[in-house]
Scaffold this motif. Structure first.
Motif, PDB file in Angstrom:
ATOM      1  N   ILE A   1     -28.405  17.610  39.081  1.00 49.02           N
ATOM      2  CA  ILE A   1     -28.421  16.602  38.337  1.00 49.02           C
ATOM      3  C   ILE A   1     -26.963  15.819  38.540  1.00 49.02           C
ATOM      4  O   ILE A   1     -25.973  16.436  38.555  1.00 49.02           O
TER       5      ILE A   1
ATOM      6  N   GLN B   1     -41.541   7.865  36.171  1.00 48.44           N
ATOM      7  CA  GLN B   1     -40.532   8.518  35.509  1.00 48.44           C
ATOM      8  C   GLN B   1     -40.920   8.292  34.004  1.00 48.44           C
ATOM      9  O   GLN B   1     -41.244   7.185  33.627  1.00 48.44           O
TER      10      GLN B   1
ATOM     11  N   ILE C   1     -28.106   9.987  38.346  1.00 42.93           N
ATOM     12  CA  ILE C   1     -27.415   9.112  37.054  1.00 42.93           C
ATOM     13  C   ILE C   1     -26.479   8.040  37.534  1.00 42.93           C
ATOM     14  O   ILE C   1     -25.357   8.551  38.170  1.00 42.93           O
TER      15      ILE C   1
ATOM     16  N   LYS D   1     -38.757   3.801  38.640  1.00 42.23           N
ATOM     17  CA  LYS D   1     -39.336   4.505  37.543  1.00 42.23           C
ATOM     18  C   LYS D   1     -40.703   4.183  37.755  1.00 42.23           C
ATOM     19  O   LYS D   1     -41.770   5.119  37.504  1.00 42.23           O
TER      20      LYS D   1
ATOM     21  N   ARG E   1     -33.078  21.888  40.215  1.00 41.89           N
ATOM     22  CA  ARG E   1     -32.496  20.608  40.094  1.00 41.89           C
ATOM     23  C   ARG E   1     -31.197  20.409  40.197  1.00 41.89           C
ATOM     24  O   ARG E   1     -30.520  21.062  39.566  1.00 41.89           O
TER      25      ARG E   1
ATOM     26  N   ASP F   1     -37.014  16.673  30.464  1.00 46.06           N
ATOM     27  CA  ASP F   1     -38.160  16.612  31.536  1.00 46.06           C
ATOM     28  C   ASP F   1     -37.976  17.655  32.333  1.00 46.06           C
ATOM     29  O   ASP F   1     -39.258  18.455  32.716  1.00 46.06           O
TER      30      ASP F   1
ATOM     31  N   ASN G   1     -35.368  12.177  39.265  1.00 47.33           N
ATOM     32  CA  ASN G   1     -35.388  11.054  38.491  1.00 47.33           C
ATOM     33  C   ASN G   1     -34.077  10.193  38.875  1.00 47.33           C
ATOM     34  O   ASN G   1     -33.269  10.605  39.279  1.00 47.33           O
TER      35      ASN G   1
ATOM     36  N   THR H   1     -31.823  14.759  40.616  1.00 47.14           N
ATOM     37  CA  THR H   1     -31.877  13.584  39.683  1.00 47.14           C
ATOM     38  C   THR H   1     -30.512  12.716  39.800  1.00 47.14           C
ATOM     39  O   THR H   1     -29.731  13.303  39.852  1.00 47.14           O
TER      40      THR H   1
ATOM     41  N   TYR I   1     -32.666  13.658  27.838  1.00 49.45           N
ATOM     42  CA  TYR I   1     -34.019  13.031  28.453  1.00 49.45           C
ATOM     43  C   TYR I   1     -34.155  14.013  29.719  1.00 49.45           C
ATOM     44  O   TYR I   1     -35.417  14.596  29.901  1.00 49.45           O
ATOM     45  N   GLU I   2     -33.431  14.049  30.461  1.00 48.32           N
ATOM     46  CA  GLU I   2     -33.360  14.714  31.732  1.00 48.32           C
ATOM     47  C   GLU I   2     -33.919  16.132  31.635  1.00 48.32           C
ATOM     48  O   GLU I   2     -34.397  16.880  32.336  1.00 48.32           O
TER      49      GLU I   2
END
Lengths: 452, 553
Positions: free
Chosen positions: A177, A450, A211, A445, A175, A252, A232, A209, A248-249
């Protein structure tokens, strides 16, 4: 199965019923003890459809990840944190971003791999991908990050992915981020190009993901990148919320149980798929193919497809679709294959149709349809048609309202309230920048279910 | 004058040469450094270019391996093939779309006989520009010479790598680049042994992402082999001159760069090298050498000047000493000759007298004898003065001069000296006005005073005789005696005034021409006055010269 049972003599019926009950209960216990299979269910919004009518219907293919035992060892993660450190991140933002990264890395252990990449106009691999054994060094390196310069987002993600590739594995959660507060202005910068990058990364088993921090980033770009790579997306207005979002991420990421999920939905004879709601996928003839990068423990992800069903006579039934999925189970380290199919009966009685409503599926379909309308409203607003957007949003709200009433669904009621609020706020141009980010985030989401 | 010009040139030429050489060396060095730097930069850029070329080469090799999966099996239906390729595309990380045509240019995929997705039909439409241009896939060299097609250029680069077994089954392969919505797209094509043509349209974003991953990140300094990249930055920009990626740690704000166009199939892309040395052009280095050269020449000038002065002084000193010796000898010789001559004359006079009888000496004869005697006296006085001066000079130099103070009257000393000069003055028609106001007896070295007076008066006699007049003024206080001696001769110019008291100095003017002297008279007089606790000074007057003797009592 039911129909078969109905034709058996009564004692057989009882016996087989008992047998099934026992078998099921046995299975149940076994399943509870060590469920390592994904639950695939394919349902129509109504199991009975009106006869002699050309119509469209919604098909929901849902996949639910199994729960993880406390004892079970977690699947190792391979995470690249890509931080925007451009000039606009100066001050509080970069401070919280550093904190968020450090806090999030606390959740990792020796089996996990992490790398930290920062970018401004150039890319700097702060922590090359490494096992998370020496957290103090990693934290020290993260603390050294200072904000300054431009935004080479594409290169940042590319380098982050390059760090992941060093230890990439089908049995790890791979992943990237990405945290950004600004517009990409070095290298490829359009949402579609970043989406394409997301797509190609997703084929390697990497999700991104995204943000978005503050009001300066490009929400289209960020949602595209996340969407195509099945990651996400989150909008964080206050830098102080970053720590929470990172938690949170990471939560997940650490609950992924399956990866590389391919879904092929083949529609029955004369039944034509029209569109996929929310998600991306290919429709070729009567075949819909799509994929998800991963499934999370205990979370339901679904694909909603609108299909066109030609006229059928009363009391006939038709196979709407057969679904085939295959995925890589991270706990058993092997590929699994699941099949399912769904069929409907046709009836002249509207009552029968109404009684056959599957509330969950119906709710999901309403939710997704409303979400699509909401996206259209956003597009209208982007084109400058504010009143059209408001009209659309009000229509969505009415649609949600009527269905919420019918299903007595709190969820749809909530969505309706949201839509009404959106309709009210759609012409508030002073606040639009933020509103648009919130809308994008919510739509995203909803589309991908999500968890946070 | 001529000498000094020569000397100046002698100084100036090497200085100029030095500066010029420094400048020349500087610019040469700079040029060489720049050249070297450019070479370095180019070689670095070429390395990157090679890296990128290698990437494409390897990518080609990877793509070729897909052949087995793409090749239609014998008797395979189009439908099956289509499904197979669709499935393949779903998992292929690089290939977005595929086009396959058989030998008769029948399209096998994406075949219009099948249900095509929107993406597939769009691709089919787009690819027609290339697929119809069969010349792209034949006779590559000829084409490449004429290929100025904006949409497609042909790779001449057939990979020279040793072909593996699998590659041996490939007839031909290569890259095609084309533009789609201003973006450079890559197509990799090959033919199999059945002469089927495969066009693989590649994901440009994926390639770009991988290229970026391949290139260094911001801090190459952490990697030892890239140490030379410090203080530089390199930019990769595309055909629209848009920045794609950059690395290095030189924050360039300028536009000066060393560029390298990438080789095929990224031939419209550019690598630019930015560095400190390039833009700031070694400003410091450039000037520092020049400044050093200037400084060195300045230092050289100073040193030469000092040496020149020192040398001149030495020369002058030596010359003065030589002069002094010759002058002293001359001075000694002249009165001696006179004394001898007159003494001989006097002798003959006396001899003739003794022959003729004592009483017979005529008055004329007598006055002649007296004149001879006065000359003898004068000359011997001059001689003794000279010797006295030389002796006292030597003594003062050796610091062994002793002052004998005793009760004496200054006016008397003056009168004594005047008396001794009387014949000479008379001869030169010099009148003396003496106003005597120092008649009280005081404790002084009268001999010393007389020596000073002798020197001064002899100077007047020598140089200012045509002024016809000497004024002597003596005065007296409780502490000191002051005597002013003034003549009405040519006087002494301002510049000369400073030098007249220097030893061996004889002013080089008309006044001293034809007049002999040793050049120590005033020196010794001043030194003597100082020894006595007084001074000898020169006073500016409107006409002639005026010396003032002051002696402490």
């Amino acid at each position: 199965m039911k129909t078969q049972l109905l034709h058996q003599p009564i004692h057989y019926k009882l016996l087989s019923f008992l047998f099934i009950v026992i078998l099921l209960s046995l299975l149940q216990t076994k399943v509870l003890a060590n469920t390592t299979e994904i639950k695939l269910s394919t349902n129509m919004a109504t199991t009975v459809m009106e006869a002699d009518k050309h119509q469209t219907a919604f098909l929901k293919v849902s996949l639910t990840g199994f729960d993880i035992d406390e004892q079970q060892t977690r699947i190792p993660a391979n995470i690249a944190i890509v931080l925007d450190k451009s000039g606009s991140m100066r001050g509080q933002k970069i401070n919280y971003a550093r904190q968020a990264a450090i806090h999030a890395i606390r959740q990792l252990n020796n089996n996990d791999i992490v790398s930290v990449v920062t970018y401004d106009s150039q890319v700097n691999v702060i922590v090359p991908s490494t096992k998370v054994s020496d957290k103090t060094t990693i934290n020290r390196l993260i603390r050294s990050i200072q904000a300054d310069g431009n935004t080479a987002l594409f290169a940042g993600v590319s380098k982050g992915a390059a760090e992941l590739r060093k230890f990439i594995s089908k049995n790890k959660v791979n992943r990237v981020i990405l945290l950004s507060d600004g517009l990409a202005n070095v290298g490829p910068k359009s949402p579609s190009e970043l989406g394409q990058l997301g797509m190609s990364l997703s084929r390697e088993g990497i999700s991104v993901t995204t943000i978005g921090l503050g009001l300066g980033y490009n929400e289209d770009l960020m949602t595209q990148l996340a969407g195509f790579s099945d990651g996400n997306h989150a909008f964080v207005e206050k830098p102080s919320d970053l720590v929470k979002i990172f938690q949170y991420e990471f939560g997940d990421v650490l609950s992924v149980i399956a990866q590389d999920v391919n879904i092929i939905i083949e529609c029955g004879e004369n039944i034509r798929p029209i569109r996929i709601l929310g998600r991306k996928g290919d429709i070729i003839g009567n075949k819909v193919s799509t994929r998800m990068n991963q499934l999370y423990s205990g979370q339901e992800k679904f694909i909603m497809i609108e299909v066109e069903v030609p006229e059928h006579h009363e009391n006939t039934n038709a196979v709407i679709a057969t679904v085939e999925i295959d995925y890589n189970n991270l706990y058993t380290h092997s590929r699994y294959n699941l099949k399912d199919s769904v069929s409907v009966n046709f009836s002249a009685s509207k009552k029968a149709v109404k009684e056959s409503i599957n509330p969950q599926v119906y709710e999901s379909s309403v939710e997704q349809v409303a979400n699509e309308y909401s996206k259209q409203a956003l597009q209208l607003r982007d084109e400058g048609d504010i009143s059209g957007a408001r009209k659309m949003l009000n229509k969505v709200a009415d649609y949600l309202q009527s269905n919420a009433g019918m299903l007595s669904s709190k969820r749809l009621r909530g969505q309706e309230m949201e839509a009404r609020k959106d309709a009210d706020e759609v012409d508030d141009s002073s606040n639009w920048q933020k509103k648009r980010k919130v809308l994008k985030e919510t739509q995203y989401k909803r589309s991908v279910q999500q968890s946070y | 004058m001529k000498n000094s010009i020569l000397l100046f040139l002698f100084l100036l030429i090497p200085v100029c040469l030095l500066v010029w050489f420094a400048f020349k060396a500087q610019s040469n060095e700079q040029l060489a450094a720049q050249q070297q730097y450019q070479n370095l930069a180019h070689s670095q850029l070429r390395l990157i270019d090679e890296k990128i070329s290698l990437y494409f080469q390897q990518l080609g090799n990877v793509l070729i391996t897909n052949k087995a999966q793409l090749q239609p099996a014998s008797n395979e239906q189009l439908k099956q093939l289509t499904n197979k390729i669709r499935q393949f595309l779903q998992y292929s990380p690089y290939i977005l779309n595929i086009y396959i045509a058989d030998e008769e240019k029948q399209i096998l995929y994406p075949s219009l006989t099948q249900n095509l997705s929107a993406k597939e039909s769009e691709f089919l439409k787009d690819i027609q520009v290339i697929s119809n241009n069969s010349s792209l896939f034949y006779k590559q060299k000829e084409i490449s010479q004429t290929a100025d097609n904006r949409y497609a250029a042909v790779s001449q680069k057939l990979f020279s790598m040793s072909r593996s077994k699998q590659q041996a089954e490939i007839q031909d392969q290569g890259w095609i680049t084309w533009y789609q919505q201003r973006n450079l797209q890559h197509i990799f094509w090959f033919r199999d042994t059945q002469n089927r043509l495969y066009l693989l349209s590649l994901d440009r974003i994926k390639i770009l992402s991988e290229l970026i991953a391949l290139l260094p990140d911001k801090n190459p300094s952490s990697r030892s082999h890239n140490a030379s990249l410090q203080e530089t930055s390199i930019r990769l920009s595309n055909s629209n001159n848009e920045l794609i990626y950059e690395w290095g740690n030189y924050p360039h704000t300028d536009k000066q760069s060393i560029d390298l166009m990438l080789s095929y199939p990224l031939s419209s892309w550019k690598l630019s090298w930015y560095a400190k040395n390039l833009s700031e052009n070694n400003f410091q280095q450039k000037w520092s050498l020049l400044i050093i050269a200037l400084f060195a020449s300045l230092l050289m000038l100073i040193i030469m000047f000092v040496f020149y002065r020192e040398y001149n002084r030495e020369i002058r000193g030596a010359q003065q000493r030589v002069n002094f010796v010759s002058q002293v000898s001359h001075e000694l010789k002249t009165p001696l000759t006179n004394i001898r001559m007159y003494a001989e004359l006097l002798e003959t006079n006396i001899e003739s007298e003794s022959l003729t009888g004592i009483s017979q000496m005529s008055s004329q004869e007598l006055s002649k004898s007296q004149h001879f005697l006065s000359v003898i006296l004068n000359e011997s006085q001059r001689l003794s003065r000279l010797i006295e001066n030389v002796l006292s000079f030597a003594k003062v130099q050796k610091e062994s001069f002793i002052i004998n103070k005793s009760e004496a009257i200054a006016d008397e000393s003056i009168n004594n000296v005047l008396l001794s000069f009387k014949p000479v003055f008379k001869q030169k028609k010099l009148s003396v006005q003496f106003s005597a106001n120092a008649a009280k007896p005081v404790n002084i070295d009268s001999q010393l005073l007389e020596q000073i007076l002798n020197n001064l008066l002899s100077n007047v006699e020598k140089y200012a005789a045509h002024g016809k007049k000497i004024e002597i003024n003596s005065s007296q206080t409780a502490q000191r005696i002051k005597i002013e001696i003034r003549d009405y001769g040519p006087g002494i110019t301002k510049t000369e005034q400073e030098k007249i008291f220097n030893a061996f100095y004889r002013s080089n003017t008309k006044i001293t021409e034809g007049v002999s002297g040793t050049g120590i008279g005033l020196t010794i007089s001043q030194q003597l006055a100082k020894l006595h606790g007084g001074k000898l000074s020169y006073k500016n007057v409107s006409k002639g010269a005026c010396f003032i003797i002051e002696l402490e009592v």
